[in-house]
Every structure is written in C-alpha cells, then in structure tokens.
Design an enzyme around this catalytic site. Structure first.
Site, mmCIF file in Angstrom:
data_model
loop_
_atom_site.group_PDB
_atom_site.id
_atom_site.type_symbol
_atom_site.label_atom_id
_atom_site.label_comp_id
_atom_site.label_asym_id
_atom_site.label_seq_id
_atom_site.Cartn_x
_atom_site.Cartn_y
_atom_site.Cartn_z
ATOM 1 C CB CYS A 165 -56.216 44.183 30.788
ATOM 2 S SG CYS A 165 -55.666 43.562 29.683
ATOM 3 C CG HIS A 187 -60.125 44.312 31.739
ATOM 4 N ND1 HIS A 187 -60.233 44.449 30.441
ATOM 5 C CD2 HIS A 187 -59.394 43.052 31.918
ATOM 6 C CE1 HIS A 187 -59.749 43.577 29.446
ATOM 7 N NE2 HIS A 187 -58.817 42.735 30.544
ATOM 8 C CG ASN A 231 -58.296 40.475 27.830
ATOM 9 O OD1 ASN A 231 -58.452 41.671 27.390
ATOM 10 N ND2 ASN A 231 -57.727 39.303 28.014
HETATM 11 O O1 UT7 Z 1 -56.267 41.301 31.377
HETATM 12 C C1 UT7 Z 1 -56.331 40.425 31.982
HETATM 13 C C2 UT7 Z 1 -55.649 38.992 31.438
HETATM 14 N N1 UT7 Z 1 -55.971 37.703 31.718
HETATM 15 C C3 UT7 Z 1 -56.863 38.015 32.612
HETATM 16 O O2 UT7 Z 1 -57.447 38.135 32.972
HETATM 17 C C4 UT7 Z 1 -56.977 35.915 32.603
HETATM 18 C C5 UT7 Z 1 -56.896 35.475 33.535
HETATM 19 N N2 UT7 Z 1 -57.389 33.942 33.631
HETATM 20 C C6 UT7 Z 1 -58.408 33.281 33.393
HETATM 21 O O3 UT7 Z 1 -58.865 33.955 32.919
HETATM 22 C C7 UT7 Z 1 -58.109 31.192 33.587
HETATM 23 O O4 UT7 Z 1 -57.230 31.615 34.492
HETATM 24 C C8 UT7 Z 1 -58.151 30.695 32.259
HETATM 25 C C9 UT7 Z 1 -59.008 31.014 30.972
HETATM 26 C C10 UT7 Z 1 -56.948 31.805 31.368
HETATM 27 C C11 UT7 Z 1 -57.619 29.532 32.168
HETATM 28 O O5 UT7 Z 1 -58.441 29.161 33.743
HETATM 29 P P1 UT7 Z 1 -58.296 27.691 34.517
HETATM 30 O O6 UT7 Z 1 -59.509 27.156 34.525
HETATM 31 O O7 UT7 Z 1 -57.404 28.517 35.010
HETATM 32 O O8 UT7 Z 1 -57.258 26.291 33.787
HETATM 33 P P2 UT7 Z 1 -55.954 26.455 33.648
HETATM 34 O O9 UT7 Z 1 -54.721 27.118 33.222
HETATM 35 O O10 UT7 Z 1 -55.672 26.064 35.011
HETATM 36 O O11 UT7 Z 1 -55.509 24.673 32.989
HETATM 37 C C12 UT7 Z 1 -56.327 23.641 33.229
HETATM 38 C C13 UT7 Z 1 -56.823 23.298 32.662
HETATM 39 C C14 UT7 Z 1 -55.323 22.372 31.855
HETATM 40 O O12 UT7 Z 1 -54.958 21.420 31.420
HETATM 41 P P3 UT7 Z 1 -54.852 19.886 32.858
HETATM 42 O O13 UT7 Z 1 -53.244 20.046 33.008
HETATM 43 O O14 UT7 Z 1 -55.160 20.184 33.626
HETATM 44 O O15 UT7 Z 1 -54.301 18.692 31.445
HETATM 45 C C15 UT7 Z 1 -55.206 23.243 30.725
HETATM 46 O O16 UT7 Z 1 -53.619 22.869 30.018
HETATM 47 O O17 UT7 Z 1 -56.955 23.220 31.029
HETATM 48 C C16 UT7 Z 1 -55.827 23.171 29.849
HETATM 49 N N3 UT7 Z 1 -56.069 24.396 28.600
HETATM 50 C C17 UT7 Z 1 -57.127 24.410 27.940
HETATM 51 N N4 UT7 Z 1 -58.365 22.857 27.348
HETATM 52 C C18 UT7 Z 1 -58.613 23.638 26.527
HETATM 53 C C19 UT7 Z 1 -55.358 25.340 29.535
HETATM 54 N N5 UT7 Z 1 -55.873 26.651 27.869
HETATM 55 C C20 UT7 Z 1 -56.380 25.620 27.330
HETATM 56 C C21 UT7 Z 1 -57.479 25.734 26.435
HETATM 57 N N6 UT7 Z 1 -58.685 24.897 25.693
HETATM 58 N N7 UT7 Z 1 -57.179 26.391 24.743
#
Ligand code: UT7
Length: 319
Positions: free
Chosen positions: A113, A246, A276
């Site tokens: 990225c 980004h 993204n």
């Molecule tokens: O270009 C660089 C690449 N990437 C990035 O910059 C991404 C950086 N990270 C992020 O943007 C965030 O960490 C995410 C958007 C990927 C995830 O958000 P988060 O607030 O960090 O969520 P999490 O991974 O801590 O997950 C929280 C909950 C989990 O459920 P439990 O364990 O709390 O029951 C996940 O299973 O959200 C759940 N979850 C979803 N639920 C619905 C994860 N993905 C999804 C989804 N829909 N798509």
C-alpha cells in the site's frame, strides 16, 4: 531542476459492490459494521479478464491527456503493484507494450500500500539526477484476486483500481521533500504468504492480516513520517492545502489528521467509494480531487502511505 506532476489519471472497473451486495453474496458481515469500523460503503471489482496492466493503461492514457503529451515522450515507467499480471515480465513492461511505446526504462516497485509513494520518490530521484525527463508513475491493483471471500476480516476492506501521474523535469517547484521507511520484522501482520513452485501454489495465496496490529502500527508511523517530511520541507502542517493519505480506514485517516492538527476539510477521502485499493489508492484519490476542482495548480500536498512489509512513506509537493 525539479520534478513536477503535470497530469493525473485514474480508472475504476465498472462493477461496484456495496456492503449490502457482499452480504447478499454470502459474506458474514453487515453494512453497519463495515461503515462504523472502516468508513467503506462500496468498492469496485475488476472483470475476470481484466489484469493490473489493463487498469493501468486506462489511468495512464488519462494522465497523458491531462499533461498534454504523447506516450512517446515517456522515458521512464515505474509501476507499483502487489497484484502483477505475471511473475514476469514486470507489469510496467506490459503497460509499456499496451501504450505502444518502447525504449523507456520500465520496472515494478513492490511496497504494497506504500507502493505509489515509493514509486513517486524513486521517479523523482531519476529526474533530479538529470538521467530521465518524463516519468509515468502508476499504482494499479486487482486486489480482489488475492482475497479469501470467506475471511470477513479482510475481504470487505479491499477493492480494485488504478491511478497514474506524469512526473516531468521542470524549472517550477514540484516534489519538495520525501521520506521512505520499512521494517521487515513486522511482515507477519499483513502478508500473502504464498508462492509458485514446480507449477503449484505453495503456502497461501490470500491476504492474511492481524487488523488491530496493523491499525496500531499504521496510526503511529503515519503520524511520525508526516512530521519527518514536514521537517525536511521546513514546513508546518498548517501550510498544507491538502493531505492525501492512503485510503484504508477512515478512522486511521482521522487519527492522522488530528495528530497533525488538520481539519478533515483538508483531507481527500475516497475510502467510502473505493475501499482500500492498495498501491492505487493515493493516485486515485489525487486524480478524483484534481478533476473535481478541489486541488488546484500551486497547492501544497502531502501524500502518505503505509502497507505490508511493513513499509511507509510520505511526499510533500507543489502541485
Ligand atoms: O493498507 C493497510 C492495510 N490494512 C489496514 O490498514 C487495516 C487496519 N485495520 C483495520 O482497519 C481494523 O483493524 C479492521 C477494520 C480490519 C477491523 O476492525 P477492528 O475494530 O480492529 O475489529 P477486530 O478485528 O478487533 O474485530 C472485532 C470484531 C470481532 O468479533 P468478536 O471477536 O469481537 O466477536 C470480529 O470477528 O468484529 C468481527 N469482525 C466482523 N464483523 C462483521 C471482523 N470483521 C468483520 C466483518 N463484519 N467484516
């Protein structure tokens, strides 16, 4: 001698998938979750037959037209992608062929990225050295090809697209300062850990990500590199007309803006419509804002990115 952007272009595949479209296609998610956690509402997905070079050629032709030059004038092509057409030749060479030109140096840059910021910085150094005069710098991705549609933690985040700029030698100010960094020890929090060996895919050819770890890392290094490049340019953040970050997550973008003391009115965001698009996200956002009239000649811009590797970097330029 300065290196100045003289034209921008971009391309998005026709198919746009909303969050609800993903739900109806069987992804275990919701529009509410995706919008709240990321700001993403929709993303574009390439047709099966469309390769990264196909998207790149559309964006490049628009950038050439905006610069008012013909492809024959290009003497350097640097293309950033993590989703190349082939293992080799480089997608830059395939793009060159599709543009109907030959002779110019052409190569790919792999910094995920951060790829466009890396490519632009490298191109500037070629131009400032006097060895080259007219560069085509491209970020292009068909990221949908490396998504596991059963992994809701990644598949809802990414999209396909391409953006391009023409960077020319000029007496006028252009790129003012840049900074690039990498720390390979963090490769495991965002990677596609596969390769091809003996005719078979070895490992996993899909994006694997520890989202919260990436989030934390990104927020820190983006603020750090923004301050570093401002120092190099001898400027304060208040002197920026636009920040073009980004486009991974609106919360990361808001955090960077806040740390720099910039209002969101000065930040170009396309993450809601594009998702993204990895190396394509910055030149896509740049082109959108140039074409809708927000970014004008003479404006001071900061471009900054972070991605797998880990890699990160920033560029300040007079547009
Ligand atoms: O270009 C660089 C690449 N990437 C990035 O910059 C991404 C950086 N990270 C992020 O943007 C965030 O960490 C995410 C958007 C990927 C995830 O958000 P988060 O607030 O960090 O969520 P999490 O991974 O801590 O997950 C929280 C909950 C989990 O459920 P439990 O364990 O709390 O029951 C996940 O299973 O959200 C759940 N979850 C979803 N639920 C619905 C994860 N993905 C999804 C989804 N829909 N798509």
């Amino acid at each position: 001698m300065h290196a100045r952007i003289t034209g921008t272009g971009s391309y998005l595949p026709t198919l746009a998938l909303t969050n609800d479209d993903l739900v109806s296609r069987g992804v275990d998610t919701s529009d509410e979750w995706i919008v709240e956690r990321t700001g993403i509402r929709s993303r574009h997905i390439a047709d099966d037959g469309q390769m990264a070079s196909d998207l790149a050629v559309e964006a490049s032709l628009k950038a050439l037209a905006a610069a008012g030059i013909s492809a024959e004038k290009i003497d350097l092509i640097i293309l950033a992608t993590s989703t190349p057409d082939y293992i080799f030749p480089s997608t830059a060479c395939l793009l060159q062929s599709k543009l109907g030109i030959s002779g110019a140096a052409a190569f790919d840059v792999q910094a995920v990225c951060s790829g466009f910021v890396y490519a632009l910085t490298v191109a500037e150094k070629f131009i400032r050295s006097g060895s080259h005069h007219c560069a085509l710098v491209v970020g292009t991705e068909v990221f949908s090809r490396i998504l596991d549609w059963n992994d809701r933690g990644t598949c809802v985040l990414f999209g396909d697209g391409a953006g391009a700029v023409i960077l020319e030698a000029s007496d006028e100010l252009g790129i003012l300062a840049s900074a690039l960094h990498a720390d390979g020890s963090h490769h495991g929090i965002l990677e596609v850990p596969g390769n091809v060996c003996g005719g078979k895919v070895v490992g996993e050819p899909f994006v694997k990500m520890d989202g919260p770890a990436v989030f934390k890392f990104a927020v820190k290094v983006l603020a750090d590199v923004a301050r570093e490049v401002l120092d190099r340019a001898g400027m304060e953040a208040a002197a920026l007309d636009w920040l073009i970050p980004h486009q991974a997550n609106i919360r990361i973008i808001q955090s960077t803006a806040k740390k720099l003391g910039l209002s969101m009115d000065k930040v170009i965001t396309t993450v809601d419509r594009h998702g993204n698009t990895s190396a394509a996200s910055i030149p896509l956002a740049l082109d959108v804002a140039v074409r809708d009239g927000r970014i004008k000649r003479g404006d001071t811009l900061m471009l900054e990115g972070v991605g797998g590797g880990f890699t990160w970097g920033a560029v300040i330029l007079k547009f």
